[in-house]
Design a protein around this motif. Structure first.
Motif, PDB file in Angstrom:
ATOM      1  N   ASP A 140       0.871  -1.175   0.000  1.00  0.00           N
ATOM      2  CA  ASP A 140       0.000   0.000   0.000  1.00  0.00           C
ATOM      3  C   ASP A 140       0.907   1.224   0.000  1.00  0.00           C
ATOM      4  OD1 ASP A 140      -2.298  -1.436   0.090  1.00  0.00           O
ATOM      5  OD2 ASP A 140      -2.753  -1.028   2.199  1.00  0.00           O
ATOM      6  N   VAL A 141       0.500   2.270  -0.675  1.00  0.00           N
ATOM      7  CA  VAL A 141       1.260   3.513  -0.605  1.00  0.00           C
ATOM      8  C   VAL A 141       0.290   4.675  -0.369  1.00  0.00           C
ATOM      9  CG1 VAL A 141       1.326   3.725  -3.136  1.00  0.00           C
ATOM     10  CG2 VAL A 141       2.980   4.978  -1.739  1.00  0.00           C
ATOM     11  N   SER A 142       0.717   5.537   0.537  1.00  0.00           N
ATOM     12  CA  SER A 142      -0.082   6.723   0.886  1.00  0.00           C
ATOM     13  C   SER A 142       0.893   7.769   1.417  1.00  0.00           C
ATOM     14  CB  SER A 142      -1.102   6.372   1.975  1.00  0.00           C
ATOM     15  OG  SER A 142      -0.416   6.125   3.188  1.00  0.00           O
ATOM     16  N   PHE A 169      -4.565  10.122  -3.500  1.00  0.00           N
ATOM     17  CA  PHE A 169      -3.548  10.597  -4.442  1.00  0.00           C
ATOM     18  C   PHE A 169      -3.095   9.498  -5.391  1.00  0.00           C
ATOM     19  CE2 PHE A 169      -3.319  13.299  -0.723  1.00  0.00           C
ATOM     20  CZ  PHE A 169      -3.291  14.575  -1.283  1.00  0.00           C
ATOM     21  N   ALA A 170      -2.590   9.930  -6.539  1.00  0.00           N
ATOM     22  CA  ALA A 170      -1.918   9.003  -7.454  1.00  0.00           C
ATOM     23  C   ALA A 170      -0.490   8.831  -6.949  1.00  0.00           C
ATOM     24  CB  ALA A 170      -1.920   9.582  -8.863  1.00  0.00           C
ATOM     25  N   HIS A 171       0.068   7.635  -7.170  1.00  0.00           N
ATOM     26  CA  HIS A 171       1.442   7.362  -6.749  1.00  0.00           C
ATOM     27  C   HIS A 171       2.159   6.608  -7.864  1.00  0.00           C
ATOM     28  CE1 HIS A 171       0.648   8.507  -2.530  1.00  0.00           C
ATOM     29  NE2 HIS A 171      -0.546   7.953  -2.723  1.00  0.00           N
ATOM     30  N   VAL A 172       3.481   6.734  -7.855  1.00  0.00           N
ATOM     31  CA  VAL A 172       4.291   6.045  -8.865  1.00  0.00           C
ATOM     32  C   VAL A 172       5.432   5.297  -8.176  1.00  0.00           C
ATOM     33  CG1 VAL A 172       5.768   6.299 -10.903  1.00  0.00           C
ATOM     34  CG2 VAL A 172       3.740   7.742 -10.657  1.00  0.00           C
ATOM     35  N   HIS A 209      11.105   4.138  -4.368  1.00  0.00           N
ATOM     36  CA  HIS A 209      10.437   5.327  -3.836  1.00  0.00           C
ATOM     37  C   HIS A 209       9.226   5.650  -4.692  1.00  0.00           C
ATOM     38  CE1 HIS A 209      12.956   7.108  -7.057  1.00  0.00           C
ATOM     39  NE2 HIS A 209      12.008   8.029  -7.135  1.00  0.00           N
ATOM     40  N   CYS A 210       8.422   6.601  -4.230  1.00  0.00           N
ATOM     41  CA  CYS A 210       7.323   7.102  -5.059  1.00  0.00           C
ATOM     42  C   CYS A 210       7.873   8.296  -5.816  1.00  0.00           C
ATOM     43  CB  CYS A 210       6.118   7.506  -4.216  1.00  0.00           C
ATOM     44  SG  CYS A 210       4.800   8.212  -5.246  1.00  0.00           S
ATOM     45  N   ASP A 211       7.646   8.261  -7.138  1.00  0.00           N
ATOM     46  CA  ASP A 211       8.260   9.256  -8.010  1.00  0.00           C
ATOM     47  C   ASP A 211       7.417  10.523  -8.181  1.00  0.00           C
ATOM     48  OD1 ASP A 211      10.698   9.604  -9.345  1.00  0.00           O
ATOM     49  OD2 ASP A 211       9.735   9.344 -11.303  1.00  0.00           O
ATOM     50  N   VAL A 212       6.281  10.606  -7.518  1.00  0.00           N
ATOM     51  CA  VAL A 212       5.485  11.836  -7.593  1.00  0.00           C
ATOM     52  C   VAL A 212       6.237  12.896  -6.779  1.00  0.00           C
ATOM     53  CG1 VAL A 212       3.286  12.940  -6.997  1.00  0.00           C
ATOM     54  CG2 VAL A 212       3.313  10.581  -7.855  1.00  0.00           C
ATOM     55  N   PRO A 213       6.446  14.095  -7.369  1.00  0.00           N
ATOM     56  CA  PRO A 213       7.230  15.120  -6.672  1.00  0.00           C
ATOM     57  C   PRO A 213       6.761  15.339  -5.232  1.00  0.00           C
ATOM     58  CG  PRO A 213       6.774  15.828  -8.905  1.00  0.00           C
ATOM     59  CD  PRO A 213       6.009  14.542  -8.698  1.00  0.00           C
ATOM     60  N   GLY A 214       7.708  15.325  -4.314  1.00  0.00           N
ATOM     61  CA  GLY A 214       7.411  15.567  -2.906  1.00  0.00           C
ATOM     62  C   GLY A 214       7.079  14.320  -2.105  1.00  0.00           C
ATOM     63  N   HIS A 215       6.712  13.235  -2.787  1.00  0.00           N
ATOM     64  CA  HIS A 215       6.270  12.043  -2.056  1.00  0.00           C
ATOM     65  C   HIS A 215       7.413  11.282  -1.375  1.00  0.00           C
ATOM     66  CE1 HIS A 215       1.994  11.554  -3.958  1.00  0.00           C
ATOM     67  NE2 HIS A 215       2.295  12.815  -3.679  1.00  0.00           N
ATOM     68  N   ALA A 216       8.555  11.149  -2.064  1.00  0.00           N
ATOM     69  CA  ALA A 216       9.685  10.444  -1.451  1.00  0.00           C
ATOM     70  C   ALA A 216      10.170  11.228  -0.231  1.00  0.00           C
ATOM     71  CB  ALA A 216      10.814  10.275  -2.462  1.00  0.00           C
TER      72      ALA A 216
HETATM   73 CU    CU Z   1       3.315   8.811  -3.780  1.00  0.00          CU
END
Ligand code: CU
Length: 227
Positions: A140-142, A169-172, A209-216
């Motif tokens: 799961d990612v959040s 949110f969308a996550h990558v 990591h999650c590649d959406v800006p700010g998520h990592a």
């Molecule tokens: Cu993310």
């Protein structure tokens, strides 16, 4: 009886000829078996049952090609590598009997190419998370990060990772190491998607990591331990 010893000699010679013939035929048959299994690239046991890699998950299902090409007689043309191939989940790349993850054309996928390029493993369309087989590695990612943030897989084995967006949110999902650059999964809010690939043959820790800006930066990072 005259001729008795002569007949006896003849029988002995005939018997020897028959024995030699049996040995020659047996040897030829063994050789033929070895040749055919070498050509096929798959081993067969004495019962002719194809051996399947023990790394293929027991809960995998038969691969059904999307686009079946038919020959002149209307028979499906299936690349040799795809005969008896399996999939971990519908829409993921097929796994051959020797445990290699391949493209729909039957060629081994490449883990170090651009995501979504022709030789990269493809992420599935949206999946129902509750229907995922047990063997699939589920994350799961959040905004709270990945759960779990650490996973373990066997080196070189076909691995299927499913990512679920557990918030609005969308996550990558993407790996940091370029040897796994092709392994990427993008998920819209509250959706699940999976990807099948062969884990690296080299043991070690592969961070993602999650590649959406700010998520990592807010903690959407984790690692895959290859053993
Ligand atoms: Cu993310």
């Amino acid at each position: 009886m005259s001729g008795g010893p002569k007949n006896k000699k003849l029988f002995i010679i005939l018997g020897l000829v028959v024995i030699v013939a049996i040995i020659v035929v047996a040897a030829l048959m063994t050789q033929k078996d070895e040749e055919s299994s070498a050509l096929g690239g798959e081993s067969s046991n004495s019962l002719g049952v194809k051996s399947v890699s023990e790394d293929i998950p027991a809960d995998a299902q038969a691969y059904v090609p999307d686009n079946v090409v038919l020959d002149e007689e209307g028979e499906a043309i299936i690349p040799e590598a795809l005969v008896d191939a399996m999939v971990a989940v519908v829409g993921a790349n097929p796994i051959t009997t020797d445990g290699t993850v391949v493209t729909p054309a039957g060629e081994a996928v490449q883990n170090d190419v651009m995501p979504m390029s022709p030789k990269a493993p493809k992420q599935t369309s949206s999946l129902a998370v509750e229907e995922l087989p047990v063997s699939v590695v589920k994350l799961d990612v959040s905004a709270a990060g990945f759960e779990p943030a650490e996973i373990s897989v066997k080196a070189g084995a076909p691995v299927t990772i499913a990512i679920t967006s557990a918030d609005d949110f969308a996550h990558v999902f993407i790996f940091d190491d370029s040897v796994l650059s092709a392994i990427a999964i993008g998920v819209p809010p509250h959706e699940t998607s999976a990807i099948t690939f062969n884990s690296p043959v080299e043991a070690g820790e592969y961070t993602f990591h999650c590649d959406v800006p700010g998520h990592a930066a807010r903690g959407e990072v984790g690692k895959m331990i290859v053993k």
